[in-house]
Design a protein around this motif. Structure first.
Motif, PDB file in Angstrom:
ATOM      1  N   HIS A 190       0.875  -1.173   0.000  1.00 35.73           N
ATOM      2  CA  HIS A 190       0.000   0.000   0.000  1.00 35.73           C
ATOM      3  C   HIS A 190       0.910   1.220   0.000  1.00 35.73           C
ATOM      4  N   ALA A 191       0.813   2.014  -1.053  1.00 31.29           N
ATOM      5  CA  ALA A 191       1.691   3.179  -1.192  1.00 31.29           C
ATOM      6  C   ALA A 191       0.869   4.455  -1.296  1.00 31.29           C
ATOM      7  N   ASP A 192       1.319   5.481  -0.608  1.00 35.14           N
ATOM      8  CA  ASP A 192       0.747   6.825  -0.701  1.00 35.14           C
ATOM      9  C   ASP A 192       1.851   7.712  -1.275  1.00 35.14           C
ATOM     10  N   LEU A 193       1.698   8.066  -2.528  1.00 37.45           N
ATOM     11  CA  LEU A 193       2.754   8.787  -3.250  1.00 37.45           C
ATOM     12  C   LEU A 193       2.595  10.303  -3.182  1.00 37.45           C
ATOM     13  N   TYR A 194       1.701  10.789  -2.338  1.00 39.68           N
ATOM     14  CA  TYR A 194       1.401  12.226  -2.280  1.00 39.68           C
ATOM     15  C   TYR A 194       2.652  13.086  -2.111  1.00 39.68           C
TER      16      TYR A 194
ATOM     17  N   PRO B 235       9.314  10.929 -10.288  1.00 38.55           N
ATOM     18  CA  PRO B 235       9.059   9.505 -10.573  1.00 38.55           C
ATOM     19  C   PRO B 235      10.270   8.605 -10.315  1.00 38.55           C
ATOM     20  N   ASP B 236      11.484   9.141 -10.315  1.00 32.33           N
ATOM     21  CA  ASP B 236      12.655   8.319 -10.015  1.00 32.33           C
ATOM     22  C   ASP B 236      12.574   7.720  -8.617  1.00 32.33           C
ATOM     23  N   GLN B 237      11.873   8.396  -7.704  1.00 35.17           N
ATOM     24  CA  GLN B 237      11.720   7.877  -6.350  1.00 35.17           C
ATOM     25  C   GLN B 237      10.895   6.587  -6.333  1.00 35.17           C
TER      26      GLN B 237
ATOM     27  N   LEU C 199       3.117   8.593 -10.428  1.00 28.43           N
ATOM     28  CA  LEU C 199       3.822   7.545 -11.159  1.00 28.43           C
ATOM     29  C   LEU C 199       4.252   7.999 -12.548  1.00 28.43           C
ATOM     30  N   ASP C 200       3.584   9.028 -13.057  1.00 28.12           N
ATOM     31  CA  ASP C 200       3.853   9.502 -14.412  1.00 28.12           C
ATOM     32  C   ASP C 200       3.638   8.328 -15.369  1.00 28.12           C
ATOM     33  N   ASP C 201       4.614   7.999 -16.188  1.00 27.01           N
ATOM     34  CA  ASP C 201       4.444   6.911 -17.165  1.00 27.01           C
ATOM     35  C   ASP C 201       4.868   5.553 -16.609  1.00 27.01           C
TER      36      ASP C 201
END
Length: 157
Positions: free
Chosen positions: A81-85, A90-92, A115-117
């Motif tokens: 479960h990821a919260d990318l806020y 995107p490299d991260q 996530l971008d692409d």
């Protein structure tokens, strides 16, 4: 690929949780759900209900807002479960190991625009909207991969 979608209106947090549980029952390693919606739309509530329904033993399921990723051992695979806020690049995503998790785990991703692409093209998008600040949620499921069609129909039945 053809874009498919299905809509569901939830009138309570319990109803939203029941949808998450039904959808979660059919998930397997390699499945990714992209959870979209504004702050307070119910993304974490949806994810928490799904995660708890898949755990062999109940445990605390905190929001990964600060840890970014929480991983859970399910009987059949891992669930991430990821919260990318809070991510700015995107490299991260690569550094976190999410690309491998997309292949080997069930992944629930909040704020998938980060996530971008890098978003898996076969992912299921779950859009939660809270149009009137009540308990009502308009939930739209969208996908292109044909494997989702039967699972969505079953979850919405």
């Amino acid at each position: 690929m053809t874009q498919h979608s299905a809509a569901f209106t939830s009138t309570s947090p319990d109803e939203t949780a029941r949808l998450a549980i039904r959808l979660g029952a059919g998930l397997r390693a390699g499945d990714t759900l992209l959870l979209e919606g504004e702050i307070g739309a119910g993304k974490s509530h949806f994810a928490r209900a799904l995660i708890l329904s898949r755990l062999a033993e109940p445990e605390d399921v905190p929001s990964p807002t600060f840890t970014i990723v929480q991983a859970y051992d399910l009987p059949d695979c891992e669930l991430w479960h990821a919260d990318l806020y809070r991510l700015g690049d995107p490299d991260q995503i690569v550094e976190l190991g999410l690309l491998d998790a997309f292949q080997n785990a069930i992944c629930l991703i909040e704020w998938p625009d980060r996530l971008d692409d890098l978003a898996p093209p076969e992912a299921l998008t779950v859009r939660l909207e809270n149009p009137d600040t009540s308990d009502r949620r308009d939930i739209t499921l969208s996908w292109t991969h044909p494997a989702w069609s039967d699972r969505i129909a079953e979850a919405l039945a």
